[in-house]
Design a protein around this motif. Structure first.
Motif: not given
Length: 368
Positions: A133-134, A167-171, A262-265, A271-273
């Motif tokens: 997806x990246x 990294x911060x946003x994904x956390x 990146x926030x949009x992606x 949710x995919x994971x």
């Protein structure tokens, strides 16, 4: 334990492992920027291949760690817990890994081996989903750089800070998402429906070229309203001081646009994971290794992006499959749909789209 920390971590060993992991990751990234790549330069195709292989190898080393010592990420077997290792694993499986069937197994070694194997497979499947997806994210970043006229030699610096922000946003996305799912199972169905819709929309727009409007982009308008923007880039600087006043450069605006993208992606990929595992640690680790490989993947794909004409088709099918898997997760668990089966489907979808692209390359005359 701090009440806020206890939302995400159930014991001190989880906390120690998690922040130790973050420390190592950030150290490697900083060494890459400050030592190995301290001079701004254009990344060659050969260098991009080398770094892509380095990050993939690191991701696979973590896979091996999970395969042989995966229980350590949750502190299982590392503390004087009142229950046995087998019972600790059963509690963890009940919370995060319902597809692992260990109820009737009494041999602790067998239970431990099945648990480790499943953790490793969940991580590998999640990593492949995130990494694939990246690719779509990379295409958008390429267009952002081109639209804003950023020089090739400054790509690496912008992407470095973009990765730290990601990294911060994904956390936040992952652990808050896990907290919601643990309390409201309907969130999984909402994620699934959203991914099915996203996959269909991606297929419908697969041949459309998105253009970046540098003047009317919402991030550009917001930044221009609150910051003094310098009219041109000044080497690699994000901010400069002129006549006693601080200005932000267009390069910082580009960084903000990338973070916004990146926030949009993340709304799609995180949710995919969760279709693979509900374990927030596995989701986070697979996400981070995919993000770390994003920069080298960017420099690799910028040279060969035209060769994978059917990859977007594959990604749309992948998102749709993941969405239906989330919607039907209870039924799939009942019929014995395992993590390994998910991995095979993901690999098949990606393999077919890549093979079709290589066998039917884009006509250069038609695309020009």
């Amino acid at each position: 334990m701090n009440p806020l920390t206890s939302i995400f971590f159930t014991n001190s060993f989880e906390t120690l492992f998690f922040f130790g992991f973050l420390f190592i990751v950030l150290s490697v990234v900083i060494i890459d920027l400050k030592v190995i790549g301290r001079q701004s330069h254009s990344i060659s195709f050969r260098e991009a291949i080398i770094w892509t292989l380095v990050w993939i190898c690191l991701a696979m080393l973590f896979y091996l760690f999970l395969r042989f010592r995966g229980e350590y990420i949750h502190g299982i077997g590392l503390s004087d817990h009142p229950t046995s290792v087998a019972d600790q694993i059963r509690d963890n499986v009940a919370a995060y890994h319902p597809s692992v069937k260990i109820e009737d197994i009494t041999d602790e070694n067998v239970i431990l081996n099945l648990y480790r194997k499943n953790l490793a497979l969940e991580y590998l499947t999640g990593y492949l989903i995130e990494y694939s997806l990246s690719v779509d994210n990379v295409f958008v970043i390429i267009m952002i750089f081109m639209a804003f006229g950023i020089l090739n030699k400054y790509y690496k610096r912008v992407l470095f800070w973009g990765i730290l922000g990601a990294i911060v946003m994904r956390f936040l996305f992952i652990f808050l998402g896990a907290a919601l799912i643990s309390r409201f199972e309907i969130v999984l169905y909402m994620f699934g429906g959203f991914l099915v819709y996203t996959g269909i929309q991606m297929f419908r727009t697969r041949n459309k070229i998105k253009e970046i409007d540098t003047k009317n982009h919402p991030v550009v308008k917001l930044a221009s309203r609150y910051f003094a923007v310098y009219p041109r880039n000044v080497r690699h600087h994000f901010m400069i001081r002129k006549r006693g006043k601080i200005f932000v450069t267009p390069m910082l605006i580009v960084l903000l646009v990338i973070e916004f993208s990146d926030v949009i992606f993340a709304v799609d990929s995180v949710p995919a994971i969760f279709s693979v595992t509900k374990d927030p640690f596995i989701v986070f680790f697979s996400n981070i290794f995919a993000i770390l490989g994003l920069r080298s993947l960017f420099f690799l794909l910028i040279n060969i992006m035209d060769r994978f004409r059917y990859l977007k088709h594959g990604l749309s099918v992948l998102l749709t499959f993941i969405g239906f898997k989330l919607i039907l997760h209870t039924w799939l668990e009942e019929i014995g749909f395992t993590t390994a089966m998910s991995l095979y489907v993901v690999m098949a979808i990606l393999g077919i789209s890549i093979l079709a692209s290589l066998l039917s390359p884009m006509n250069k005359n038609a695309s020009s």
